[in-house]
Design a protein around this motif. Structure first.
Motif, PDB file in Angstrom:
ATOM      1  N   PHE A 233      16.835  46.772  14.153  1.00 11.63           N
ATOM      2  CA  PHE A 233      16.086  47.704  13.313  1.00 11.63           C
ATOM      3  C   PHE A 233      16.609  47.759  11.883  1.00 11.63           C
ATOM      4  O   PHE A 233      16.546  48.783  11.230  1.00 11.63           O
ATOM      5  CB  PHE A 233      16.082  49.101  13.940  1.00 11.63           C
ATOM      6  CG  PHE A 233      15.090  49.224  15.051  1.00 11.63           C
ATOM      7  CD1 PHE A 233      13.798  49.649  14.815  1.00 11.63           C
ATOM      8  CD2 PHE A 233      15.442  48.871  16.341  1.00 11.63           C
ATOM      9  CE1 PHE A 233      12.868  49.729  15.837  1.00 11.63           C
ATOM     10  CE2 PHE A 233      14.517  48.948  17.382  1.00 11.63           C
ATOM     11  CZ  PHE A 233      13.220  49.380  17.122  1.00 11.63           C
ATOM     12  N   GLY A 234      17.092  46.650  11.382  1.00 11.10           N
ATOM     13  CA  GLY A 234      17.479  46.584   9.986  1.00 11.10           C
ATOM     14  C   GLY A 234      18.805  45.896   9.773  1.00 11.10           C
ATOM     15  O   GLY A 234      19.615  45.733  10.700  1.00 11.10           O
ATOM     16  N   GLU A 235      19.045  45.486   8.534  1.00  6.94           N
ATOM     17  CA  GLU A 235      20.282  44.800   8.192  1.00  6.94           C
ATOM     18  C   GLU A 235      21.453  45.780   8.257  1.00  6.94           C
ATOM     19  O   GLU A 235      21.334  46.925   7.852  1.00  6.94           O
ATOM     20  CB  GLU A 235      20.163  44.212   6.787  1.00  6.94           C
ATOM     21  CG  GLU A 235      19.036  43.191   6.669  1.00  6.94           C
ATOM     22  CD  GLU A 235      18.625  42.961   5.235  1.00  6.94           C
ATOM     23  OE1 GLU A 235      18.575  41.797   4.824  1.00  6.94           O
ATOM     24  OE2 GLU A 235      18.354  43.954   4.533  1.00  6.94           O
ATOM     25  N   VAL A 236      22.583  45.289   8.760  1.00  4.61           N
ATOM     26  CA  VAL A 236      23.723  46.180   8.973  1.00  4.61           C
ATOM     27  C   VAL A 236      25.015  45.548   8.478  1.00  4.61           C
ATOM     28  O   VAL A 236      25.150  44.316   8.388  1.00  4.61           O
ATOM     29  CB  VAL A 236      23.880  46.552  10.466  1.00  4.61           C
ATOM     30  CG1 VAL A 236      22.693  47.347  10.959  1.00  4.61           C
ATOM     31  CG2 VAL A 236      24.088  45.298  11.326  1.00  4.61           C
ATOM     32  N   ASN A 237      25.981  46.406   8.148  1.00  2.00           N
ATOM     33  CA  ASN A 237      27.353  46.011   7.850  1.00  2.00           C
ATOM     34  C   ASN A 237      28.208  46.208   9.094  1.00  2.00           C
ATOM     35  O   ASN A 237      27.925  47.080   9.926  1.00  2.00           O
ATOM     36  CB  ASN A 237      27.929  46.885   6.732  1.00  2.00           C
ATOM     37  CG  ASN A 237      27.216  46.677   5.410  1.00  2.00           C
ATOM     38  OD1 ASN A 237      27.250  45.597   4.835  1.00  2.00           O
ATOM     39  ND2 ASN A 237      26.561  47.733   4.929  1.00  2.00           N
ATOM     40  N   TYR A 238      29.284  45.412   9.210  1.00  2.00           N
ATOM     41  CA  TYR A 238      30.207  45.526  10.337  1.00  2.00           C
ATOM     42  C   TYR A 238      31.592  45.888   9.811  1.00  2.00           C
ATOM     43  O   TYR A 238      32.123  45.208   8.926  1.00  2.00           O
ATOM     44  CB  TYR A 238      30.287  44.218  11.113  1.00  2.00           C
ATOM     45  CG  TYR A 238      28.967  43.771  11.677  1.00  2.00           C
ATOM     46  CD1 TYR A 238      28.513  44.237  12.903  1.00  2.00           C
ATOM     47  CD2 TYR A 238      28.159  42.886  10.964  1.00  2.00           C
ATOM     48  CE1 TYR A 238      27.295  43.834  13.420  1.00  2.00           C
ATOM     49  CE2 TYR A 238      26.937  42.479  11.465  1.00  2.00           C
ATOM     50  CZ  TYR A 238      26.508  42.952  12.694  1.00  2.00           C
ATOM     51  OH  TYR A 238      25.309  42.561  13.183  1.00  2.00           O
ATOM     52  N   ILE A 239      32.148  46.947  10.343  1.00  2.00           N
ATOM     53  CA  ILE A 239      33.486  47.382   9.949  1.00  2.00           C
ATOM     54  C   ILE A 239      34.344  47.398  11.213  1.00  2.00           C
ATOM     55  O   ILE A 239      34.175  48.257  12.094  1.00  2.00           O
ATOM     56  CB  ILE A 239      33.457  48.781   9.312  1.00  2.00           C
ATOM     57  CG1 ILE A 239      32.500  48.799   8.118  1.00  2.00           C
ATOM     58  CG2 ILE A 239      34.862  49.218   8.899  1.00  2.00           C
ATOM     59  CD1 ILE A 239      32.245  50.179   7.552  1.00  2.00           C
ATOM     60  N   ARG A 271      24.128  50.798   8.372  1.00  2.95           N
ATOM     61  CA  ARG A 271      22.983  50.193   7.704  1.00  2.95           C
ATOM     62  C   ARG A 271      23.233  50.093   6.201  1.00  2.95           C
ATOM     63  O   ARG A 271      23.960  50.906   5.625  1.00  2.95           O
ATOM     64  CB  ARG A 271      21.718  51.010   7.970  1.00  2.95           C
ATOM     65  CG  ARG A 271      21.396  51.147   9.460  1.00  2.95           C
ATOM     66  CD  ARG A 271      19.977  51.642   9.676  1.00  2.95           C
ATOM     67  NE  ARG A 271      19.769  51.983  11.073  1.00  2.95           N
ATOM     68  CZ  ARG A 271      19.535  51.099  12.045  1.00  2.95           C
ATOM     69  NH1 ARG A 271      19.507  49.816  11.750  1.00  2.95           N
ATOM     70  NH2 ARG A 271      19.348  51.498  13.293  1.00  2.95           N
ATOM     71  N   TYR A 272      22.594  49.105   5.574  1.00  3.89           N
ATOM     72  CA  TYR A 272      22.760  48.905   4.133  1.00  3.89           C
ATOM     73  C   TYR A 272      22.448  50.194   3.356  1.00  3.89           C
ATOM     74  O   TYR A 272      23.139  50.543   2.408  1.00  3.89           O
ATOM     75  CB  TYR A 272      21.820  47.810   3.631  1.00  3.89           C
ATOM     76  CG  TYR A 272      22.230  46.397   3.994  1.00  3.89           C
ATOM     77  CD1 TYR A 272      23.253  46.128   4.899  1.00  3.89           C
ATOM     78  CD2 TYR A 272      21.572  45.303   3.423  1.00  3.89           C
ATOM     79  CE1 TYR A 272      23.603  44.822   5.226  1.00  3.89           C
ATOM     80  CE2 TYR A 272      21.926  44.002   3.733  1.00  3.89           C
ATOM     81  CZ  TYR A 272      22.932  43.763   4.635  1.00  3.89           C
ATOM     82  OH  TYR A 272      23.273  42.475   4.954  1.00  3.89           O
ATOM     83  N   GLU A 273      21.381  50.870   3.763  1.00  4.68           N
ATOM     84  CA  GLU A 273      20.928  52.046   3.014  1.00  4.68           C
ATOM     85  C   GLU A 273      21.824  53.263   3.236  1.00  4.68           C
ATOM     86  O   GLU A 273      21.655  54.290   2.563  1.00  4.68           O
ATOM     87  CB  GLU A 273      19.478  52.394   3.366  1.00  4.68           C
ATOM     88  CG  GLU A 273      19.200  52.602   4.837  1.00  4.68           C
ATOM     89  CD  GLU A 273      18.787  51.352   5.569  1.00  4.68           C
ATOM     90  OE1 GLU A 273      18.086  51.473   6.580  1.00  4.68           O
ATOM     91  OE2 GLU A 273      19.176  50.230   5.125  1.00  4.68           O
ATOM     92  N   ALA A 274      22.766  53.175   4.184  1.00  4.27           N
ATOM     93  CA  ALA A 274      23.672  54.303   4.444  1.00  4.27           C
ATOM     94  C   ALA A 274      24.833  54.355   3.458  1.00  4.27           C
ATOM     95  O   ALA A 274      25.556  55.346   3.403  1.00  4.27           O
ATOM     96  CB  ALA A 274      24.204  54.227   5.862  1.00  4.27           C
TER      97      ALA A 274
END
Length: 346
Positions: A233-239, A271-274
């Motif tokens: 459900f969208g592009e995400v970052n991984y930490i 998410r990118y927008e977060a």
């Protein structure tokens, strides 16, 4: 209106659907979402009566229409079907194509079809043949043909995949209004999560023939069950992080580790927008690598120093980015868009 109860199916020796259950209510749009080969189109074919299930039952208005022992033929189901290729008859005009699915053609039915063509902006195309139409026009003709007999439910097999992005937005908006206006339920196959969220009251996420999660678009977007759903459900970052003393400590803040054992390696998905960027001194320190304008928003590439290493992240911000390459910024993360899963939980 239509229910799938523990449906299973196989092709030759390969099982492709495993105990899938869900319901579609009257005037409800349900999307089957997932990667290629996950079983979406097979479920649609089972609903249409083009395949016999290996196990389970499909019921329409409480009447069994598919089971391992019985399959009601497609023409007796009264279900509309829009193929990915539209499947218009090349030797028939637009009007003839649309009327083909109407068993009786009294004046009232003809009038209803004309109204339908008017609403879909294809009335003036009535005397043309399919090869004279654009992709968007063919799509609307296929939809009109499926809706003309007033079916209780319509089955849509990736109906917008052949359209360019601007036309796709217009046509799917038009289709959604048509479904609402005619009180028609729909089961739609798509691999586009944004399209599924726009069109659907409920979404069923599939992978390798199995249900991963089902629910309202807001449930799947805001409360994904696992990494697979979150990523879909969208592009995400991984930490990456590790649970210590029942906490997950990061440069962005401390998160609860109530569901994880001590020492568990986890992935924090954001998410990118977060990501909220600010030149003011609040949040984690980051440096802008570059920005890319995508029209209505920009993607900002960032590096975050963490000890002797760096974490690479992306932020999506509205409109044009005024951040310069090399500029020092500060990152705050919206806690409502943080999802934490075990490193091995897919």
């Amino acid at each position: 209106m239509i229910s799938f109860d523990k449906i299973s199916h196989r092709y030759d020796t390969e099982q492709v659907i495993f105990d899938i259950s869900f319901n579609i209510q009257s005037n409800e749009v349900v999307s089957l979402l997932g990667p290629s080969g996950c079983g979406k189109t097979t479920l649609l074919r089972l609903a249409a009566g083009l395949e016999k299930p290996l196990g389970g039952q499909i019921r329409l208005d409480e009447k069994v229409i598919s089971s391992p022992e019985f399959v009601l033929t497609p023409e007796k189901r009264g279900v509309g079907l829009v193929f990915q290729s539209y499947a218009l008859f090349p030797h028939l005009t637009v009007t003839q194509n649309i009327l083909f699915g109407v068993p009786k053609k009294p004046a009232k039915d003809i009038s209803n079809v004309i109204d339908l063509m008017q609403e879909l902006n294809i009335k003036e195309l009535g005397d043309k043949f399919p090869h004279e139409l654009s992709g968007g026009q063919q799509q609307r003709v296929a939809l009109a043909r499926a809706l003309a007999p007033n079916p209780p439910i319509i089955l849509l097999d990736e109906p917008f995949s052949g359209l360019d992005s601007r036309l796709r937005e217009h046509v799917r908006d038009q289709m959604l209004h048509m479904l609402r206006n005619t009180n028609t339920a729909a089961l739609m196959v798509t691999h586009d999560s944004e399209e599924a969220m726009f069109m659907s009251d409920k979404i069923l996420v599939l992978n390798k023939g199995k249900e991963i999660q089902q629910g309202r678009p807001i449930d799947l977007y805001c409360r994904p069950k696992n990494r697979f759903v979150a990523e879909f459900f969208g592009e995400v970052n991984y930490i990456p992080a590790v649970v210590k003393n029942q906490k997950i400590e990061t440069v962005f803040g401390i998160y609860s580790a109530a569901n994880f054992a001590e020492g568990t390696k986890v992935q924090i998905i954001v998410r990118y927008e977060a990501l909220k960027l600010s030149p003011k001194s609040e949040g984690a320190v980051a440096y802008v690598v570059e920005t890319r304008l995508l029209g209505k928003n920009s993607i900002v590439h960032l590096t975050v120093p963490i000890g002797s290493t760096e974490l690479h992240l992306h932020a999506r911000i509205p409109g044009l980015s005024w951040f310069e390459s090399g500029e020092k910024v500060f990152i705050m993360i919206d806690p409502e868009q943080v999802f934490i899963f075990s490193e091995y939980d897919m």
